[in-house]
Motif scaffolding. Structure first.
Motif, PDB file in Angstrom:
ATOM      1  N   LYS A 421       0.924  -1.061   0.142  1.00 20.28           N
ATOM      2  CA  LYS A 421       0.007  -0.092  -0.001  1.00 20.28           C
ATOM      3  C   LYS A 421       0.989   1.168   0.105  1.00 20.28           C
ATOM      4  O   LYS A 421       1.932   1.092   0.922  1.00 20.28           O
ATOM      5  CB  LYS A 421      -0.816  -0.052   1.338  1.00 20.28           C
ATOM      6  CG  LYS A 421      -2.021  -0.928   1.205  1.00 20.28           C
ATOM      7  CD  LYS A 421      -2.779  -1.095   2.500  1.00 20.28           C
ATOM      8  CE  LYS A 421      -3.743  -2.171   2.457  1.00 20.28           C
ATOM      9  NZ  LYS A 421      -4.751  -2.039   3.738  1.00 20.28           N
ATOM     10  N   THR A 422       0.377   2.468  -0.747  1.00 22.02           N
ATOM     11  CA  THR A 422       1.574   3.244  -0.986  1.00 22.02           C
ATOM     12  C   THR A 422       0.414   4.524  -0.336  1.00 22.02           C
ATOM     13  O   THR A 422      -0.615   4.654  -0.323  1.00 22.02           O
ATOM     14  CB  THR A 422       1.872   3.703  -2.426  1.00 22.02           C
ATOM     15  OG1 THR A 422       0.501   3.767  -3.291  1.00 22.02           O
ATOM     16  CG2 THR A 422       2.839   2.630  -2.985  1.00 22.02           C
ATOM     17  N   ASN A 423       1.425   5.536   0.028  1.00 18.74           N
ATOM     18  CA  ASN A 423       0.638   6.776   0.671  1.00 18.74           C
ATOM     19  C   ASN A 423       1.242   7.995   0.244  1.00 18.74           C
ATOM     20  O   ASN A 423       2.370   8.158   0.677  1.00 18.74           O
ATOM     21  CB  ASN A 423       0.738   6.769   2.205  1.00 18.74           C
ATOM     22  CG  ASN A 423       0.103   8.040   2.493  1.00 18.74           C
ATOM     23  OD1 ASN A 423      -0.831   8.758   2.078  1.00 18.74           O
ATOM     24  ND2 ASN A 423       0.221   8.171   3.971  1.00 18.74           N
ATOM     25  N   PHE A 424       1.000   8.423  -0.757  1.00 21.37           N
ATOM     26  CA  PHE A 424       1.809   9.859  -1.280  1.00 21.37           C
ATOM     27  C   PHE A 424       0.669  11.045  -1.363  1.00 21.37           C
ATOM     28  O   PHE A 424      -0.296  10.917  -1.526  1.00 21.37           O
ATOM     29  CB  PHE A 424       2.157   9.406  -3.047  1.00 21.37           C
ATOM     30  CG  PHE A 424       2.915   8.413  -2.978  1.00 21.37           C
ATOM     31  CD1 PHE A 424       4.242   8.244  -2.411  1.00 21.37           C
ATOM     32  CD2 PHE A 424       2.620   7.158  -3.756  1.00 21.37           C
ATOM     33  CE1 PHE A 424       5.014   7.073  -2.616  1.00 21.37           C
ATOM     34  CE2 PHE A 424       3.430   6.209  -4.375  1.00 21.37           C
ATOM     35  CZ  PHE A 424       4.526   6.169  -3.344  1.00 21.37           C
ATOM     36  N   PRO A 425       1.159  12.087  -1.051  1.00 21.24           N
ATOM     37  CA  PRO A 425       2.788  12.336  -0.619  1.00 21.24           C
ATOM     38  C   PRO A 425       3.072  11.869   0.852  1.00 21.24           C
ATOM     39  O   PRO A 425       4.187  11.980   1.324  1.00 21.24           O
ATOM     40  CB  PRO A 425       2.906  13.886  -0.818  1.00 21.24           C
ATOM     41  CG  PRO A 425       1.705  14.557  -0.334  1.00 21.24           C
ATOM     42  CD  PRO A 425       0.736  13.593  -0.930  1.00 21.24           C
ATOM     43  N   GLY A 426       2.206  11.806   1.661  1.00 22.61           N
ATOM     44  CA  GLY A 426       2.308  11.269   3.115  1.00 22.61           C
ATOM     45  C   GLY A 426       2.870  12.533   4.083  1.00 22.61           C
ATOM     46  O   GLY A 426       2.749  13.615   3.633  1.00 22.61           O
ATOM     47  N   SER A 427       3.375  12.192   4.938  1.00 21.99           N
ATOM     48  CA  SER A 427       3.787  13.106   5.829  1.00 21.99           C
ATOM     49  C   SER A 427       5.253  12.781   6.295  1.00 21.99           C
ATOM     50  O   SER A 427       5.744  11.693   6.497  1.00 21.99           O
ATOM     51  CB  SER A 427       3.097  13.275   7.176  1.00 21.99           C
ATOM     52  OG  SER A 427       1.870  13.502   7.098  1.00 21.99           O
ATOM     53  N   PRO A 428       6.047  13.821   6.654  1.00 25.79           N
ATOM     54  CA  PRO A 428       7.412  13.521   7.081  1.00 25.79           C
ATOM     55  C   PRO A 428       7.608  12.755   8.299  1.00 25.79           C
ATOM     56  O   PRO A 428       7.059  13.178   9.381  1.00 25.79           O
ATOM     57  CB  PRO A 428       8.259  14.859   6.999  1.00 25.79           C
ATOM     58  CG  PRO A 428       6.933  15.892   7.376  1.00 25.79           C
ATOM     59  CD  PRO A 428       5.892  14.948   6.756  1.00 25.79           C
ATOM     60  N   GLY A 429       8.555  11.743   8.149  1.00 29.01           N
ATOM     61  CA  GLY A 429       8.625  11.068   9.471  1.00 29.01           C
ATOM     62  C   GLY A 429       9.951  11.921  10.187  1.00 29.01           C
ATOM     63  O   GLY A 429      10.786  12.234   9.787  1.00 29.01           O
ATOM     64  N   GLY A 430       9.517  11.958  11.462  1.00 26.69           N
ATOM     65  CA  GLY A 430      10.339  12.642  12.451  1.00 26.69           C
ATOM     66  C   GLY A 430      11.443  11.994  13.252  1.00 26.69           C
ATOM     67  O   GLY A 430      12.390  12.481  13.961  1.00 26.69           O
ATOM     68  N   GLY A 431      11.262  10.509  12.983  1.00 23.79           N
ATOM     69  CA  GLY A 431      12.139   9.717  13.867  1.00 23.79           C
ATOM     70  C   GLY A 431      11.748   8.213  13.477  1.00 23.79           C
ATOM     71  O   GLY A 431      11.207   8.077  12.467  1.00 23.79           O
ATOM     72  N   GLY A 432      12.133   7.384  14.664  1.00 24.67           N
ATOM     73  CA  GLY A 432      11.837   6.001  14.453  1.00 24.67           C
ATOM     74  C   GLY A 432      12.757   5.080  13.683  1.00 24.67           C
ATOM     75  O   GLY A 432      13.179   3.853  14.165  1.00 24.67           O
ATOM     76  N   SER A 433      13.504   5.671  12.561  1.00 23.09           N
ATOM     77  CA  SER A 433      14.310   4.952  12.029  1.00 23.09           C
ATOM     78  C   SER A 433      15.217   5.825  11.045  1.00 23.09           C
ATOM     79  O   SER A 433      15.013   6.996  10.761  1.00 23.09           O
ATOM     80  CB  SER A 433      14.226   3.889  11.173  1.00 23.09           C
ATOM     81  OG  SER A 433      15.466   2.832  10.854  1.00 23.09           O
ATOM     82  N   ASP A 434      16.412   5.268  10.556  1.00 23.73           N
ATOM     83  CA  ASP A 434      17.291   6.237   9.882  1.00 23.73           C
ATOM     84  C   ASP A 434      16.933   7.047   8.550  1.00 23.73           C
ATOM     85  O   ASP A 434      17.436   7.794   8.295  1.00 23.73           O
ATOM     86  CB  ASP A 434      18.606   5.437   9.502  1.00 23.73           C
ATOM     87  CG  ASP A 434      19.378   4.687  10.812  1.00 23.73           C
ATOM     88  OD1 ASP A 434      19.708   5.493  11.568  1.00 23.73           O
ATOM     89  OD2 ASP A 434      18.955   3.427  10.878  1.00 23.73           O
ATOM     90  N   PHE A 435      15.897   6.461   8.012  1.00 20.31           N
ATOM     91  CA  PHE A 435      15.431   7.362   6.909  1.00 20.31           C
ATOM     92  C   PHE A 435      15.015   8.856   7.318  1.00 20.31           C
ATOM     93  O   PHE A 435      15.096  10.009   6.487  1.00 20.31           O
ATOM     94  CB  PHE A 435      14.336   6.828   6.085  1.00 20.31           C
ATOM     95  CG  PHE A 435      12.950   6.796   7.194  1.00 20.31           C
ATOM     96  CD1 PHE A 435      12.043   7.871   6.945  1.00 20.31           C
ATOM     97  CD2 PHE A 435      12.709   5.771   8.031  1.00 20.31           C
ATOM     98  CE1 PHE A 435      11.039   7.994   7.833  1.00 20.31           C
ATOM     99  CE2 PHE A 435      11.617   5.890   8.883  1.00 20.31           C
ATOM    100  CZ  PHE A 435      10.622   6.797   8.699  1.00 20.31           C
ATOM    101  N   ALA A 436      14.698   8.977   8.664  1.00 17.73           N
ATOM    102  CA  ALA A 436      14.598  10.167   9.057  1.00 17.73           C
ATOM    103  C   ALA A 436      15.652  11.021   9.238  1.00 17.73           C
ATOM    104  O   ALA A 436      15.208  12.479   9.118  1.00 17.73           O
ATOM    105  CB  ALA A 436      13.599  10.081  10.675  1.00 17.73           C
ATOM    106  N   SER A 437      16.631  10.567   9.508  1.00 22.23           N
ATOM    107  CA  SER A 437      17.907  11.805   9.305  1.00 22.23           C
ATOM    108  C   SER A 437      17.918  12.493   8.142  1.00 22.23           C
ATOM    109  O   SER A 437      18.548  13.569   7.958  1.00 22.23           O
ATOM    110  CB  SER A 437      19.201  10.909   9.670  1.00 22.23           C
ATOM    111  OG  SER A 437      18.846  10.038  10.977  1.00 22.23           O
TER     112      SER A 437
END
Length: 522
Positions: A421-437
């Protein structure tokens, strides 16, 4: 027997590969169906017929084990990863970015010796101080206090004793077990009792004027033989194992079932006694590093597509699904890409991050140290929530992410793609894992969100995060998905736009946080 089993595995693997390729070829409208990409076909074939996942998992998860930052096992795992990449013809290096408190876990052994003999399940917490010899002492419960004055008056009582500082859970059964078998009235009664008990225990701690973090230090300074905790993870036989705050006396987590036994005995006035042997070594200040691998781009070498997974773990178990499985997925995808796509248009990087568990420190350091990668990042794909097949991808608030990622996903065999399942544009992840950096600095980092497999309760940061929890069929699927997404992102003539969604106040785009480069050091 072994030869027959290997033959059956090869036959089954070939059947799966044919099925995936046939399904993809029949998927009308997909890029893969239109182009019959030999690279995509090669990725599927290599991942299915020649998977290295089980071998890699055995070497890393069973052989090396958990990879707590600052430990010899983390260092050993880093050298292992370099050796693997070298064997696959991939350039890789350790990038030092800081230093950490060095520590080595030793034996944890806990026995009740009175009023009867029973070996108990438990382990010292990470960075717990070691013991020179086993200690036998009475176990007492942190009592209720009217206020901090009453606590201070009682505090001398802890000298030479093991002090229990966690609430005794009213049940060791997870809620889904109650839902299946209990009367509704019984289930609701238990939940109400647990809620009230939890609130009362929080008040018990706060009345001491200390917190769950500072209370163990106060007990240690008062001469306690040790601190006993239980951080139940809401499943049968499973606890979260984090870090100790004491510096001189051990902090030990005892499993709910045995913690409850000791608690009830102490509460009943039977003065249980236990013997604890908890060995560990302080190793001083040690360097910490990320492992970064590279396949150089042939046409746009200064543009980058990244694979991402944190390399470190907590060490109550073996770090299998957090984040051994993400690590294995990215290593296997890199191996496959090097074999079937050795000359990518853009440079492919893989980041195996240190100290994610203490605050995304390795990836944050990379972002700080590599502005050239951040500025020219086409996309980063990160996996870090268990062994399950990928079922969610969101755009992290980048308005143009949907168009490109949807196009890239079209090349993925439908047997894998239809589950996502995709969610575009979605919301920015502020933490949780390294993509947030990366998201925090406006770079397109995306999380490959996995199916649960009861991750939150049973394997995330627990004593049960071990090899046997890995689901290899799902890892093979994830390696195929990751490799195809990276290939498509490398080939796409379009560059990922960085336009962001407009967030409704008080929501704001995540702010970059600096890496802690001196971890565990006072």
């Amino acid at each position: 027997m072994k030869t027959t089993l290997n033959l059956l595995q090869k036959v089954n693997a070939k059947s799966i590969a044919k099925m995936l390729l046939l399904t993809a070829a029949c998927s009308g409208g997909s890029a893969f169906a239109q182009s019959q990409s030999p690279v995509v076909a090669g990725i599927v074939k290599e991942a299915t017929n020649n998977s290295q996942l089980e071998k890699l998992a055995h070497e890393l998860i069973d052989g090396i084990g958990p990879r707590l930052v600052g430990t010899p096992q983390f260092d050993q795992a880093g050298k292992w990863a370099l050796d693997k990449y070298k064997g696959w013809g991939i350039t890789a290096k350790q990038e030092k970015w800081g230093e950490w408190r060095g520590w080595q876990r030793g034996i944890s052994h806990i026995d009740m010796v009175s009023p009867r003999v029973r070996s108990l399940e438990g382990t010292q917490l990470a960075w717990s101080p070691g013991m020179k010899k086993p200690v036998t002492a009475e176990v007492i419960i942190l009592p209720e206090f009217a206020d901090s004055v009453a606590f201070a008056k009682w505090l001398p009582e802890v000298k030479g004793k093991f002090v229990m500082v966690s609430m005794n859970q009213p049940t060791g059964r997870p809620d889904d077990n109650w839902k299946e078998f209990a009367l509704t009235e019984s289930f609701n009664k238990m939940k109400d009792a647990r809620t009230a008990q939890t609130a009362a225990w929080r008040k018990r701690i706060s009345n001491t004027s200390f917190t769950a973090r500072t209370l163990p230090v106060a007990l240690e300074n008062a001469g306690a033989a040790g601190v006993i905790t239980n951080t139940w993870s809401a499943g049968f036989g499973v606890d979260k194992i984090f870090s100790a705050y004491t510096k001189k006396t051990p902090t030990v987590d005892i499993a709910l079932e045995d913690y409850g036994l000791l608690y009830r005995l102490a509460e009943g006035g039977e003065k249980p006694r236990i013997t604890i042997q908890a060995e560990s070594k302080e190793l001083g200040v040690v360097p910490t590093f990320n492992v970064v691998g590279e396949i150089k781009g042939s046409e746009k070498p200064n543009e980058y597509v990244m694979l991402s997974a944190h390399f470190d773990s907590w060490d109550g178990g073996s770090g299998a699904t957090d984040n051994g499985t993400g690590t294995l997925t990215m290593m296997e995808a890199m191996r496959i890409l090097k074999k079937v796509y050795p000359n990518p248009k853009r440079t492919i990087l893989v980041g195996h991050w240190a100290s994610e568990e203490q605050g995304l420190n390795g990836s944050r350091a990379f972002v700080e140290d590599h502005p050239e990668v951040v500025a020219n990042l086409q996309a980063l794909f990160n996996q870090d929530n268990g062994t399950g097949r990928v079922v969610n991808i969101a755009g992290q608030g980048f308005t143009g992410a949907g168009e490109l990622i949807t196009k890239w996903l079209a090349a993925v065999p439908d047997t894998i793609r239809h589950q996502i399942k995709t969610n575009f544009p979605g919301s920015p992840g502020g933490g949780g894992s390294d993509f947030a950096s990366f998201v925090a600095v406006g770079a397109p980092g995306f999380s490959l969100g996995s199916n649960s497999w009861s991750y939150g309760s049973y394997t995330w940061h627990t004593n049960r995060d071990t090899y046997d929890k890995i689901v290899f069929d799902d890892l093979r699927s994830n390696a195929i998905l990751t490799a195809i997404l990276v290939y498509m992102a490398c080939e796409d003539p379009a560059k990922m736009p960085r336009d962001k969604i407009t967030l409704t106040p008080p929501a704001k785009w995540p702010v970059q946080t600096k890496a802690n480069r001196h971890g565990g050091l006072d």
